[in-house]
Scaffold this motif. Structure first.
Motif, mmCIF file in Angstrom:
data_model
loop_
_atom_site.group_PDB
_atom_site.id
_atom_site.type_symbol
_atom_site.label_atom_id
_atom_site.label_comp_id
_atom_site.label_asym_id
_atom_site.label_seq_id
_atom_site.Cartn_x
_atom_site.Cartn_y
_atom_site.Cartn_z
ATOM 1 N N PHE A 255 1.234 -41.623 -22.039
ATOM 2 C CA PHE A 255 0.017 -41.022 -21.505
ATOM 3 C C PHE A 255 -0.089 -41.235 -20.003
ATOM 4 O O PHE A 255 -0.392 -40.309 -19.238
ATOM 5 C CB PHE A 255 -1.203 -41.608 -22.206
ATOM 6 N N TYR B 269 -8.567 -42.709 -28.941
ATOM 7 C CA TYR B 269 -7.373 -43.210 -28.257
ATOM 8 C C TYR B 269 -7.441 -44.710 -27.993
ATOM 9 O O TYR B 269 -6.498 -45.448 -28.307
ATOM 10 C CB TYR B 269 -7.193 -42.436 -26.959
ATOM 11 N N GLY C 180 -1.994 -36.520 -20.926
ATOM 12 C CA GLY C 180 -2.171 -37.154 -19.629
ATOM 13 C C GLY C 180 -2.003 -36.178 -18.488
ATOM 14 O O GLY C 180 -2.761 -36.196 -17.510
ATOM 15 N N THR D 45 0.988 -37.459 -26.099
ATOM 16 C CA THR D 45 0.140 -38.208 -25.161
ATOM 17 C C THR D 45 0.524 -37.902 -23.718
ATOM 18 O O THR D 45 -0.336 -37.884 -22.829
ATOM 19 C CB THR D 45 0.243 -39.724 -25.418
#
Length: 276
Positions: free
Chosen positions: A117, A92, A171, A167
């Motif tokens: 994210f 990432y 998260g 993403t």
């Protein structure tokens, strides 16, 4: 929540700065924010407390290690983190911007992915406030496994909205898993041993990170960025699933939240003291 809210706009603004004025000015601004943070920390007045040393540093170090390895559920999850953390950071944070440059079209669009994210982190923190899961071990492993989604999405070269959504889900899963795991550790480990357990936990997860960074460059050059990301996604999935084969991990539960598979206190390392 407060920390994650600040992170939402930062990546998007950073992407715009890089695209508009160049990376040097953006990094210079970043350095200024760190200096400002140092000044703010300097204003915190913490009174020193008395420290009782029973047998010396080395003896305490060994005592902490013995306590850490006696808790099977703890060191198994730390091994999981030792695999997932470097793979996630490589995929990432290191290869992600490279992917953004090659396949998305630049830093501005990658900033949207990072904002997705961090928005997921905020959402996950909010979920953790309202939801008290019963089977913590399974929730933590599921949240860990969600980190494979962005890497797999990049490997498959999905459209940008799908990547941002992936993403965001990652998260959310990460924030929930980190929050409930923190609560579990504080309940199960006595207060006078908690700092040592967390120190070994952090050390075990961070030591492999430099090795991962060193290997990422040659590996991505040899097999390609997308193939490296696909391999990273597979490693995260395996690391998330394998601990669930252990009964102690499957049965981990917060106080007042009994699991279907109870674990004897002497095996799980449960403190005899009532959790606060």
């Amino acid at each position: 929540i407060a920390q994650n809210l600040v992170k939402v706009g930062g990546p998007a603004i950073g992407g715009v700065l890089v695209a508009a004025v160049g990376s040097a000015w953006a990094i210079g601004w970043d350095a200024l924010t760190f200096a400002t943070s140092a000044l703010l920390f300097a204003r915190i007045d913490l009174k020193p407390g008395a420290v009782k040393v029973r047998a010396g540093f080395l003896a305490d170090l060994w005592d902490g290690w013995s306590d850490f390895r006696s808790r099977r559920w703890l060191w198994v999850m730390v091994v999981q983190g030792a695999l997932v953390v470097p793979v996630w950071l490589v995929g990432y944070q290191l290869l992600g911007p490279v992917y953004g440059e090659r396949f998305l079209g630049g830093a501005g669009l990658w900033g949207l992915v990072v904002s997705g994210f961090t928005a997921g982190l905020v959402a996950g923190a909010a979920v953790a406030l309202m939801w008290r899961p019963r089977l913590v071990g399974r929730v933590v492993c599921a949240g860990t496994g969600s980190l494979a989604l962005p890497l797999a999405a990049m490997a498959a070269a999905v459209p940008l909205p799908v990547l941002v959504a992936a993403t965001a889900v990652a998260g959310t899963g990460l924030a929930v898993s980190m929050t409930v795991w923190s609560g579990l550790v504080q309940e199960r480990i006595p207060a006078d041993r908690l700092s040592r357990a967390l120190s070994y936990s952090t050390l075990g997860q961070l030591v492999p990170v430099p090795v991962g960074y060193l290997l990422a460059g040659p590996l991505s050059r040899a097999v390609g960025v997308r193939a490296t990301l696909a391999g990273g996604a597979l490693v995260i999935v395996l690391a998330a699933v394998v601990p669930l084969l252990i009964r102690q991990v499957r049965a981990l539960a917060l106080a007042g939240q009994p699991a279907h598979e109870p674990v004897p206190a002497e095996k799980a390392g449960v403190s005899a003291r009532a959790p606060r």
